[in-house]
Design a protein around this motif. Sequence first.
Motif, PDB file in Angstrom:
ATOM      1  N   ILE A 136       0.829  -1.205   0.000  1.00  0.00           N
ATOM      2  CA  ILE A 136       0.000   0.000   0.000  1.00  0.00           C
ATOM      3  C   ILE A 136       0.868   1.261   0.000  1.00  0.00           C
TER       4      ILE A 136
ATOM      5  N   LEU B  51      -3.188   4.901  -1.388  1.00  0.00           N
ATOM      6  CA  LEU B  51      -4.509   4.425  -0.986  1.00  0.00           C
ATOM      7  C   LEU B  51      -5.526   5.551  -1.105  1.00  0.00           C
TER       8      LEU B  51
ATOM      9  N   SER C 169      -5.630   1.198  -4.975  1.00  0.00           N
ATOM     10  CA  SER C 169      -4.178   1.403  -4.919  1.00  0.00           C
ATOM     11  C   SER C 169      -3.689   2.299  -6.056  1.00  0.00           C
TER      12      SER C 169
END
Length: 155
Positions: free
Chosen positions: A65, A68, A133
Motif C-alpha cells: 500500500i 490508498l 491502490s
Amino acid sequence: MFGLLFFILFTPGVSEFLCSSSDLEMSYTFCDSIAHAFMFNLTPCTLMNKPVWKAGLTWIPRSDIPFLKIVFHVWYDGARAFHWQELLCSGTDDEYSVCGMLKGETLVSEFDIKGSRIKFPKGNYSIIVQGFSDDSENNTILCLNFTMIVKQDPF
C-alpha cells in the motif's frame, strides 16, 4: 441500547449480521468473491444522542500500500445520497499507519467516528466502501458493502 458492533470478515459472498439496537441494524458483505482477513468493531451500536463511535480495525492487505484512495458511496432508500473520497496515502508525507504497509503485514488501528455530523433519517442505507491502490480507481484493494437500517428518525 449500547450494543457492540464487531465482525471478522474472511468469507467472501456471505452476508453477516453485525449489530442491532432499538434504532439501528447493520450487516455487511464483500463486493468481490475473494477471501479477506479483516476485522472491524464499533461501539455503541446506536445513532441516538449523537454518539462518538469507538472503532477498531485489523486488516491484512493482499498487496503493498504505497498509495490508498478511499471512496464512499451511500444510497438512501435506493437513491444516491452521498459520495465522498479521500486520498489517505500518496507516498509523500503520509500520516496514516496503513501507508507504506507491505502485503501480509497486519494493520491494527483504533479511531473515533463522530456520528453527530450526520442525522440519518429512518430508512434503508447501502454503503459501499472501496479502497484503491491507484488514482484511476482500477486496482481495488478492498471493497465492503454495508447495509444499515435506521429504525427511527433522529428528530
